[in-house]
Design a protein around this motif. Structure first.
Motif, PDB file in Angstrom:
ATOM      1  N   ALA A  47       0.188   2.660  -1.220  1.00 58.75           N
ATOM      2  CA  ALA A  47      -1.136   3.145  -1.837  1.00 58.75           C
ATOM      3  C   ALA A  47      -1.518   4.016  -1.469  1.00 58.75           C
ATOM      4  O   ALA A  47      -2.554   5.668  -1.703  1.00 58.75           O
ATOM      5  CB  ALA A  47      -2.533   1.952  -1.587  1.00 58.75           C
ATOM      6  N   LEU A  90      -0.837   7.503  -3.136  1.00 60.76           N
ATOM      7  CA  LEU A  90      -1.542   7.637  -4.467  1.00 60.76           C
ATOM      8  C   LEU A  90      -2.886   8.267  -4.285  1.00 60.76           C
ATOM      9  O   LEU A  90      -3.930   9.085  -4.826  1.00 60.76           O
ATOM     10  CB  LEU A  90      -1.408   6.417  -4.942  1.00 60.76           C
ATOM     11  CG  LEU A  90      -0.173   5.434  -5.615  1.00 60.76           C
ATOM     12  CD1 LEU A  90      -0.539   4.191  -6.405  1.00 60.76           C
ATOM     13  CD2 LEU A  90       0.402   5.921  -6.831  1.00 60.76           C
ATOM     14  N   ARG A  91      -3.414   7.861  -3.568  1.00 60.52           N
ATOM     15  CA  ARG A  91      -5.054   7.710  -2.942  1.00 60.52           C
ATOM     16  C   ARG A  91      -4.698   9.773  -2.397  1.00 60.52           C
ATOM     17  O   ARG A  91      -5.647  10.417  -3.288  1.00 60.52           O
ATOM     18  CB  ARG A  91      -5.544   7.304  -2.053  1.00 60.52           C
ATOM     19  CG  ARG A  91      -5.202   6.513  -2.136  1.00 60.52           C
ATOM     20  CD  ARG A  91      -6.123   5.663  -0.487  1.00 60.52           C
ATOM     21  NE  ARG A  91      -7.220   4.601  -1.167  1.00 60.52           N
ATOM     22  CZ  ARG A  91      -6.394   3.110  -0.029  1.00 60.52           C
ATOM     23  NH1 ARG A  91      -4.593   3.705   0.630  1.00 60.52           N
ATOM     24  NH2 ARG A  91      -6.029   1.788  -0.109  1.00 60.52           N
ATOM     25  N   PRO A 113      -8.735  10.851 -11.197  1.00 61.27           N
ATOM     26  CA  PRO A 113      -9.742  10.151 -10.687  1.00 61.27           C
ATOM     27  C   PRO A 113      -8.378   8.956 -10.088  1.00 61.27           C
ATOM     28  O   PRO A 113      -7.801   8.581 -11.045  1.00 61.27           O
ATOM     29  CB  PRO A 113     -10.226   8.406 -11.317  1.00 61.27           C
ATOM     30  CG  PRO A 113     -10.523  10.323 -12.318  1.00 61.27           C
ATOM     31  CD  PRO A 113      -9.291  10.927 -11.917  1.00 61.27           C
ATOM     32  N   ILE A 114      -8.640   7.882  -8.967  1.00 62.16           N
ATOM     33  CA  ILE A 114      -6.980   7.483  -8.930  1.00 62.16           C
ATOM     34  C   ILE A 114      -7.073   6.419  -9.902  1.00 62.16           C
ATOM     35  O   ILE A 114      -6.239   5.580  -9.564  1.00 62.16           O
ATOM     36  CB  ILE A 114      -7.875   6.638  -7.298  1.00 62.16           C
ATOM     37  CG1 ILE A 114      -6.950   5.791  -6.618  1.00 62.16           C
ATOM     38  CG2 ILE A 114      -9.202   5.619  -7.198  1.00 62.16           C
ATOM     39  CD1 ILE A 114      -6.064   6.106  -6.541  1.00 62.16           C
ATOM     40  N   ALA A 115      -8.468   6.179 -10.553  1.00 58.49           N
ATOM     41  CA  ALA A 115      -7.839   4.356 -11.479  1.00 58.49           C
ATOM     42  C   ALA A 115      -7.290   4.846 -12.346  1.00 58.49           C
ATOM     43  O   ALA A 115      -5.721   4.381 -13.235  1.00 58.49           O
ATOM     44  CB  ALA A 115      -9.507   4.394 -12.182  1.00 58.49           C
ATOM     45  N   ARG A 116      -6.792   6.358 -12.754  1.00 59.34           N
ATOM     46  CA  ARG A 116      -5.957   6.945 -13.312  1.00 59.34           C
ATOM     47  C   ARG A 116      -4.231   7.244 -13.089  1.00 59.34           C
ATOM     48  O   ARG A 116      -3.718   7.152 -13.387  1.00 59.34           O
ATOM     49  CB  ARG A 116      -6.844   8.182 -14.045  1.00 59.34           C
ATOM     50  CG  ARG A 116      -5.781   8.274 -15.548  1.00 59.34           C
ATOM     51  CD  ARG A 116      -6.582   9.915 -16.610  1.00 59.34           C
ATOM     52  NE  ARG A 116      -8.255   9.492 -16.069  1.00 59.34           N
ATOM     53  CZ  ARG A 116      -8.771  10.334 -16.887  1.00 59.34           C
ATOM     54  NH1 ARG A 116      -8.852  11.896 -16.351  1.00 59.34           N
ATOM     55  NH2 ARG A 116     -10.044  10.105 -16.950  1.00 59.34           N
ATOM     56  N   TYR A 137      -3.612   5.571 -10.456  1.00 53.34           N
ATOM     57  CA  TYR A 137      -3.288   3.697 -10.346  1.00 53.34           C
ATOM     58  C   TYR A 137      -2.292   3.966 -11.705  1.00 53.34           C
ATOM     59  O   TYR A 137      -1.565   2.641 -11.858  1.00 53.34           O
ATOM     60  CB  TYR A 137      -5.056   3.152  -9.965  1.00 53.34           C
ATOM     61  CG  TYR A 137      -3.790   1.392  -9.634  1.00 53.34           C
ATOM     62  CD1 TYR A 137      -3.552   0.797  -8.645  1.00 53.34           C
ATOM     63  CD2 TYR A 137      -4.483   0.667 -10.842  1.00 53.34           C
ATOM     64  CE1 TYR A 137      -2.933  -0.183  -8.780  1.00 53.34           C
ATOM     65  CE2 TYR A 137      -4.167  -0.900 -10.026  1.00 53.34           C
ATOM     66  CZ  TYR A 137      -3.072  -1.071  -9.572  1.00 53.34           C
ATOM     67  OH  TYR A 137      -3.056  -2.739  -8.900  1.00 53.34           O
ATOM     68  N   GLY A 138      -3.128   3.249 -12.881  1.00 53.26           N
ATOM     69  CA  GLY A 138      -2.971   3.609 -14.585  1.00 53.26           C
ATOM     70  C   GLY A 138      -1.736   3.565 -14.852  1.00 53.26           C
ATOM     71  O   GLY A 138      -0.978   3.398 -15.189  1.00 53.26           O
ATOM     72  N   THR A 169       1.143   1.899 -12.710  1.00 55.44           N
ATOM     73  CA  THR A 169       1.279   0.451 -12.869  1.00 55.44           C
ATOM     74  C   THR A 169       2.355   0.577 -13.528  1.00 55.44           C
ATOM     75  O   THR A 169       2.648  -0.434 -14.655  1.00 55.44           O
ATOM     76  CB  THR A 169       0.225  -0.370 -12.082  1.00 55.44           C
ATOM     77  OG1 THR A 169      -0.639   0.350 -13.497  1.00 55.44           O
ATOM     78  CG2 THR A 169       0.096  -0.305 -11.511  1.00 55.44           C
ATOM     79  N   PHE A 170       2.047   1.369 -14.665  1.00 55.82           N
ATOM     80  CA  PHE A 170       2.519   1.469 -16.321  1.00 55.82           C
ATOM     81  C   PHE A 170       4.265   1.576 -16.298  1.00 55.82           C
ATOM     82  O   PHE A 170       4.829   1.294 -17.044  1.00 55.82           O
ATOM     83  CB  PHE A 170       1.620   2.365 -17.003  1.00 55.82           C
ATOM     84  CG  PHE A 170       2.647   2.484 -18.537  1.00 55.82           C
ATOM     85  CD1 PHE A 170       1.956   2.089 -19.390  1.00 55.82           C
ATOM     86  CD2 PHE A 170       3.454   2.767 -18.963  1.00 55.82           C
ATOM     87  CE1 PHE A 170       1.518   1.835 -20.966  1.00 55.82           C
ATOM     88  CE2 PHE A 170       3.566   3.276 -20.211  1.00 55.82           C
ATOM     89  CZ  PHE A 170       2.372   2.270 -21.048  1.00 55.82           C
ATOM     90  N   TYR A 171       4.599   2.517 -14.856  1.00 58.71           N
ATOM     91  CA  TYR A 171       5.824   2.415 -15.830  1.00 58.71           C
ATOM     92  C   TYR A 171       6.835   1.204 -15.099  1.00 58.71           C
ATOM     93  O   TYR A 171       6.386   1.866 -13.634  1.00 58.71           O
ATOM     94  CB  TYR A 171       6.421   4.259 -15.316  1.00 58.71           C
ATOM     95  CG  TYR A 171       5.887   4.690 -15.929  1.00 58.71           C
ATOM     96  CD1 TYR A 171       6.397   5.172 -18.184  1.00 58.71           C
ATOM     97  CD2 TYR A 171       4.723   5.756 -16.200  1.00 58.71           C
ATOM     98  CE1 TYR A 171       5.388   6.014 -18.629  1.00 58.71           C
ATOM     99  CE2 TYR A 171       4.216   6.919 -17.042  1.00 58.71           C
ATOM    100  CZ  TYR A 171       4.754   7.017 -18.224  1.00 58.71           C
ATOM    101  OH  TYR A 171       4.365   7.614 -19.547  1.00 58.71           O
ATOM    102  N   LYS A 172       7.953   1.079 -15.705  1.00 57.70           N
ATOM    103  CA  LYS A 172       8.962   0.208 -14.747  1.00 57.70           C
ATOM    104  C   LYS A 172       9.909   0.566 -13.238  1.00 57.70           C
ATOM    105  O   LYS A 172       9.913  -0.042 -12.572  1.00 57.70           O
ATOM    106  CB  LYS A 172       9.838  -0.389 -15.778  1.00 57.70           C
ATOM    107  CG  LYS A 172       8.883  -1.754 -16.585  1.00 57.70           C
ATOM    108  CD  LYS A 172       9.534  -3.152 -15.855  1.00 57.70           C
ATOM    109  CE  LYS A 172       8.738  -4.202 -16.164  1.00 57.70           C
ATOM    110  NZ  LYS A 172       8.527  -4.868 -17.626  1.00 57.70           N
ATOM    111  N   LEU A 175       4.854  -0.536  -6.651  1.00 59.17           N
ATOM    112  CA  LEU A 175       3.950  -0.038  -5.923  1.00 59.17           C
ATOM    113  C   LEU A 175       4.246  -1.419  -4.410  1.00 59.17           C
ATOM    114  O   LEU A 175       3.383  -1.118  -3.255  1.00 59.17           O
ATOM    115  CB  LEU A 175       2.604   0.033  -6.221  1.00 59.17           C
ATOM    116  CG  LEU A 175       1.408   0.593  -7.129  1.00 59.17           C
ATOM    117  CD1 LEU A 175       2.637   1.192  -8.093  1.00 59.17           C
ATOM    118  CD2 LEU A 175       0.113   0.505  -6.842  1.00 59.17           C
TER     119      LEU A 175
END
Lengths: 165, 253
Positions: A42, A45-46, A55-58, A60-61, A64-67, A71
């Protein structure tokens, strides 16, 4: 392995230095972080979010999107049991059962000592070798529960690997 | 200027408009869930599907999302044909399986003859239909991108980054405002607002004392739009009152 924010930050800064400060660098950087730690911490990522000004939201997106990204910490050895049609028909489930029994972890889980991660995948594109179990980069063909035991405990020689059931 | 025919009506339109723009202007009803005029169209909910054909494409027709399809001269659009209604019924059937408890979806589905879903209803879920309006308003309109989507496919969800209270959130509650199915919870008291598990202090109008904006939102907007520091000291109503008084004074002069 304990990760401090400082150590993660300085390593991420090194990785980011190889890439342009641009949103387009994000996936490449995440790949590098994943090879470094076997997962995406984490704090990493920050830091990437700060460094790339994304943005951290992007972040994180994408993470988490790719297999291929995880995390949660993953083991040194990642064992992927194929349960595609061919492997399923030829008894891939028995290999999975045996691995779960030996390692004491379920599919998708990581052992507490961070040695092993067990994953189920749907096809590794090697159906002629079914059932297939992939240990990091090594493909075990015509795998049997006995092979699984040998793979984990190291008993017996690799020469037997791939022999007929 | 292109002209198109919608449900038999010949309508003038502007270059670059979408079919939905023309429908809205002419009060032709097309249901939408992921559309908002302040936000770029996305075509996510698939509810605004219409049937199109063109004199130049004899015997050929297609279904498109009205919110994304740009008009072209001569286009013939059907917004409520049997095929369109059947298609929307399927979409709503799926949405009803996802959110069986949402009154908005129930009502829309009933309008298309779907009372019960034909699929396995998701009984333990919330009413989120993943239209993404909350994420897009936060990103495009507010400009903070505090929330996003996580995972993909069947496990896709709207999520705070790292599943923690979003650090970038300013508590404006625009996400809750645009949400078509009222999923995002806001607790509002005179002193604070709770949203996304974060508590924001409210900024009060110096005149009437009403809480009209969060402190974070005020600071964000002042910095972003380069406004005077006292810009949000008055709420909208008091600001209007002041303007009216000023105008009254001016007219008496």
């Amino acid at each position: 392995m304990t990760l401090t924010v400082e150590s993660v930050n300085s390593r991420i800064d090194e990785i980011c230095a190889d890439y342009p400060v641009d949103e387009a660098s994000l996936i490449e950087i995440l790949h590098d972080i994943s090879s470094e730690y076997n997962f995406l911490p984490a704090d990493a990522l920050r830091r990437v979010s700060e460094r790339l000004d994304v943005p951290i939201a992007r972040v994180y997106g994408v993470a988490t999107f790719y297999k291929g990204f995880s995390l949660t910490p993953r083991g040194k050895t990642i064992i992927r049991v194929c349960k595609g049609t061919a492997c399923h028909v030829r008894g891939g489930d028995r290999n999975l059962d045996e691995l779960q029994r030996i390692l004491g972890i379920g599919a998708g889980e990581t052992s507490e000592d961070l040695e092993y991660t067990l994953e189920v995948v749907n096809c590794v594109g090697a159906c002629a070798m079914a059932p297939v179990v992939v240990e990091n980069e090594t493909y075990h063909r015509n795998a049997t529960p006995t092979d699984m035991k040998r793979m984990i405990t190291g008993e017996g020689s690799d020469e037997d690997e791939g022999g007929d059931e | 200027m292109p002209e198109i025919i919608i449900d038999g009506r010949r309508l003038k339109c502007e270059e670059g408009e979408t079919v939905l723009d023309v429908c809205k202007r002419n009060r032709i009803e097309v249901p939408t869930l992921c559309y908002h005029e302040a936000i770029e169209s996305w075509g996510g909910c698939r509810l605004c599907m219409v049937e199109i054909s063109h004199p130049k494409w004899p015997g050929w027709s297609n279904w498109v999302t009205a919110c994304l399809y740009p008009v072209q001269d001569g286009l013939v659009v059907g917004t409520n044909t049997t095929r369109v209604r059947r298609l929307r019924a399927t979409v709503l059937d799926l949405l009803l399986a996802r959110c069986p408890n949402s009154s908005v979806i129930q009502k829309l589905a009933a309008e298309y003859g779907v009372e019960d879903t034909n699929y396995e209803p998701r009984l333990d879920g919330d009413n989120c239909i993943l239209c993404g309006l909350c994420v897009r308003v936060c990103d495009e309109v507010i400009g903070v991108t505090a929330i996003g989507t996580a995972n993909r496919g069947a496990s896709k969800e709207i999520s705070e980054p790292l599943k923690e209270p979003p650090v970038d959130c300013i508590g404006c509650a625009a996400c809750a405002y645009v949400c078509p199915t009222d999923v995002i919870q806001v607790i509002q008291t005179p002193d604070y607002r709770v949203i996304w598990d974060r508590t924001f202090d409210m900024y009060k109008c110096v005149e009437c004392g009403i809480s009209h904006i969060t402190v974070e939102q005020k600071d964000w907007l002042i910095a972003k739009d380069n406004l005077p520091a006292d810009y949000y000291d008055l709420c909208d109503i008091c600001k209007r009152k002041h303007t009216a008084e000023k105008q009254k004074e001016l007219s008496m002069l």
